[in-house]
Design an enzyme around this catalytic site. Structure first.
Site, PDB file in Angstrom:
ATOM      1  N   ASP A  44      45.540  33.268  38.830  1.00 32.15           N
ATOM      2  CA  ASP A  44      45.160  34.185  37.715  1.00 32.15           C
ATOM      3  C   ASP A  44      45.517  33.635  36.561  1.00 32.15           C
ATOM      4  OD1 ASP A  44      43.759  37.269  38.628  1.00 32.15           O
ATOM      5  OD2 ASP A  44      45.227  37.149  36.217  1.00 32.15           O
ATOM      6  N   ASP A  66      44.250  29.387  33.492  1.00 28.90           N
ATOM      7  CA  ASP A  66      43.191  30.253  32.409  1.00 28.90           C
ATOM      8  C   ASP A  66      41.700  29.443  32.808  1.00 28.90           C
ATOM      9  OD1 ASP A  66      41.785  30.557  30.471  1.00 28.90           O
ATOM     10  OD2 ASP A  66      43.046  30.663  29.140  1.00 28.90           O
ATOM     11  N   TYR A 156      27.275  39.878  29.224  1.00 31.80           N
ATOM     12  CA  TYR A 156      27.773  40.082  30.818  1.00 31.80           C
ATOM     13  C   TYR A 156      26.337  39.990  31.207  1.00 31.80           C
ATOM     14  CZ  TYR A 156      30.377  42.216  34.920  1.00 31.80           C
ATOM     15  OH  TYR A 156      30.950  42.314  35.766  1.00 31.80           O
ATOM     16  N   THR A 191      38.484  49.372  39.856  1.00 32.74           N
ATOM     17  CA  THR A 191      39.233  48.413  39.566  1.00 32.74           C
ATOM     18  C   THR A 191      39.391  48.974  38.120  1.00 32.74           C
ATOM     19  OG1 THR A 191      37.688  46.906  39.448  1.00 32.74           O
ATOM     20  CG2 THR A 191      37.943  46.603  41.336  1.00 32.74           C
TER      21      THR A 191
HETATM   22  P1  NAI Z   1      39.486  42.961  37.499  1.00 27.15           P
HETATM   23  O1  NAI Z   1      39.803  43.131  35.795  1.00 27.15           O
HETATM   24  O2  NAI Z   1      41.004  44.129  38.384  1.00 27.15           O
HETATM   25  O3  NAI Z   1      40.241  41.519  38.254  1.00 27.15           O
HETATM   26  C1  NAI Z   1      40.008  40.673  37.191  1.00 27.15           C
HETATM   27  C2  NAI Z   1      41.178  39.360  37.289  1.00 27.15           C
HETATM   28  O4  NAI Z   1      40.689  38.312  36.470  1.00 27.15           O
HETATM   29  C3  NAI Z   1      42.422  39.647  36.825  1.00 27.15           C
HETATM   30  O5  NAI Z   1      43.486  39.953  38.018  1.00 27.15           O
HETATM   31  C4  NAI Z   1      42.408  38.886  35.564  1.00 27.15           C
HETATM   32  O6  NAI Z   1      43.929  38.416  35.222  1.00 27.15           O
HETATM   33  C5  NAI Z   1      41.805  37.893  35.719  1.00 27.15           C
HETATM   34  N1  NAI Z   1      41.283  36.900  34.701  1.00 27.15           N
HETATM   35  C6  NAI Z   1      41.194  37.723  34.199  1.00 27.15           C
HETATM   36  N2  NAI Z   1      40.438  36.362  32.548  1.00 27.15           N
HETATM   37  C7  NAI Z   1      41.005  35.645  33.136  1.00 27.15           C
HETATM   38  C8  NAI Z   1      40.595  34.083  32.881  1.00 27.15           C
HETATM   39  N3  NAI Z   1      40.074  33.309  31.330  1.00 27.15           N
HETATM   40  N4  NAI Z   1      41.253  32.818  33.547  1.00 27.15           N
HETATM   41  C9  NAI Z   1      42.080  33.605  35.164  1.00 27.15           C
HETATM   42  N5  NAI Z   1      41.483  34.557  35.261  1.00 27.15           N
HETATM   43  C10 NAI Z   1      41.604  36.285  34.814  1.00 27.15           C
HETATM   44  O7  NAI Z   1      38.122  43.124  37.584  1.00 27.15           O
HETATM   45  P2  NAI Z   1      37.347  43.549  39.352  1.00 27.15           P
HETATM   46  O8  NAI Z   1      36.405  44.114  38.802  1.00 27.15           O
HETATM   47  O9  NAI Z   1      37.885  42.905  40.072  1.00 27.15           O
HETATM   48  O10 NAI Z   1      36.549  41.868  38.784  1.00 27.15           O
HETATM   49  C11 NAI Z   1      36.550  40.930  39.336  1.00 27.15           C
HETATM   50  C12 NAI Z   1      34.758  40.160  39.041  1.00 27.15           C
HETATM   51  O11 NAI Z   1      33.882  40.865  39.966  1.00 27.15           O
HETATM   52  C13 NAI Z   1      34.904  39.676  37.924  1.00 27.15           C
HETATM   53  O12 NAI Z   1      34.243  38.864  37.289  1.00 27.15           O
HETATM   54  C14 NAI Z   1      34.220  41.126  37.226  1.00 27.15           C
HETATM   55  O13 NAI Z   1      32.848  40.966  36.714  1.00 27.15           O
HETATM   56  C15 NAI Z   1      32.939  40.999  38.954  1.00 27.15           C
HETATM   57  N6  NAI Z   1      32.398  42.852  38.429  1.00 27.15           N
HETATM   58  C16 NAI Z   1      32.913  43.442  38.833  1.00 27.15           C
HETATM   59  C17 NAI Z   1      32.712  44.753  38.665  1.00 27.15           C
HETATM   60  C18 NAI Z   1      33.287  46.520  39.032  1.00 27.15           C
HETATM   61  O14 NAI Z   1      32.731  47.148  38.919  1.00 27.15           O
HETATM   62  N7  NAI Z   1      34.889  46.351  39.581  1.00 27.15           N
HETATM   63  C19 NAI Z   1      30.979  45.251  38.626  1.00 27.15           C
HETATM   64  C20 NAI Z   1      30.332  43.971  38.868  1.00 27.15           C
HETATM   65  C21 NAI Z   1      31.193  42.467  39.320  1.00 27.15           C
END
Ligand code: NAI
Length: 274
Positions: A44, A66, A156, A191
């Site tokens: 992460d 990253d 997005y 989340t």
């Molecule tokens: P979150 O924000 O809780 O977790 C995302 C993680 O990705 C974080 O730990 C962050 O540090 C990491 N991250 C961000 N940029 C990064 C980078 N450049 N390199 C490495 N790590 C990086 O978000 P969540 O909700 O768990 O999202 C996970 C995935 O699910 C994402 O791809 C999001 O687009 C997708 N998603 C989420 C939805 C939601 O409602 N929460 C719905 C649909 C898709």
């Protein structure tokens, strides 16, 4: 937490890499694989939280990466192979959101979302493909917005729909190596990513109204699907996108932009960090 295993998913002592595993869906996935007896690697951008998370699991370690850096991703996969000697499952979760009308999207914001959500996922699949030559499973996390567009979701949706197409190509290319590639498209999940979105007056109600199962998703709902896709139960599943959204894809996406229009410019500004 997932993990009251009712059947053997065949993941014990396998190695699972969770990219974006420090938070939300990725963290739930890390816990789910650990509960099945898998060794877990959490990668992460937030290296500190990733390390804390890994320390709370048996047989887990972490690495700061990253996903927009090919050097980081290449080194990550090399480290996994060097340390574990194998890699069986990859859940590619790193992502960010963005809300804004096409006429207002700054090029830098466009680029950032594409870099993280699309190019980052590409780099993970590319380097996974190079080391998983003996078979395995790659799960990408796209979004309901990959199939269901809505005003304000230009970059997005473009990134996530692009990801589903890329994953289909990867499934074709990697099948000969026994590597299955699938995508999960979650609906609204509770989340940190969606804290602001859910706080816009009226938005939560509209999501609930447009979700037949009438609740938001939990990170565990998506983690369970990722486990399934990486287990032997999904041995004949590749190139698929699973809509896990309480049935939301059968209805319409909430008009988040209309709700956001009722906010002051300052309040709207906060949405950029969705
Ligand atoms: P979150 O924000 O809780 O977790 C995302 C993680 O990705 C974080 O730990 C962050 O540090 C990491 N991250 C961000 N940029 C990064 C980078 N450049 N390199 C490495 N790590 C990086 O978000 P969540 O909700 O768990 O999202 C996970 C995935 O699910 C994402 O791809 C999001 O687009 C997708 N998603 C989420 C939805 C939601 O409602 N929460 C719905 C649909 C898709």
């Amino acid at each position: 937490m997932i993990g009251r295993a009712v059947m053997d998913l065949g993941l014990r002592d396998t190695v699972a890499l969770i990219v974006g595993g420090a938070s939300g869906i990725g963290w739930a996935s890390a816990q789910a694989f650990a509960a099945e007896g898998a060794k877990v690697v959490i990668a992460d951008l937030n290296g500190e939280t990733a390390a804390d998370r890994a320390a709370s699991l048996p047989q887990a370690w972490s690495r700061r990466v990253d996903v927009t850096s090919e050097d980081d991703i290449q080194a990550l996969f090399a480290a996994v192979i060097e340390r574990e000697g194998r890699l069986d499952s990859v859940v590619s979760c790193a992502g960010i959101g963005h809300l804004g009308a096409i006429r207002d999207i700054e090029l830098a914001d466009w680029q950032n979302v594409i870099d993280i959500c699309l190019t980052g996922s590409f780099l993970v699949m590319k380097h996974a493909a190079r080391v998983m030559t003996g078979g395995g499973s790659i799960v990408n996390i796209a979004s309901l917005n990959a199939r269901q567009t809505a005003a304000g979701y230009g970059v997005y949706s473009a990134a996530k729909r692009g990801l589903t197409a890329l994953a289909e190509v990867a499934a074709l290319e990697l099948a000969a190596d026994g590597v299955r590639v699938n995508t999960i498209s979650p609906g609204l999940i509770d989340t940190p990513l969606t804290n602001t979105l859910r706080a816009i007056p009226g938005v939560q109600e509209e999501f609930t109204d447009n979700t037949p199962l009438r609740r938001n998703g939990r990170p565990e709902d998506i983690a369970a699907t990722a486990l399934f896709l990486c287990s032997s139960m999904a041995d004949w599943t590749t190139g698929d996108t699973l809509d896990v959204n309480g049935g939301g894809h059968l209805q319409r996406y909430p008009n988040v932009m209309a709700a956001a229009a009722a906010l002051t410019p300052e309040e709207f500004e906060k949405l950029q960090s969705l």
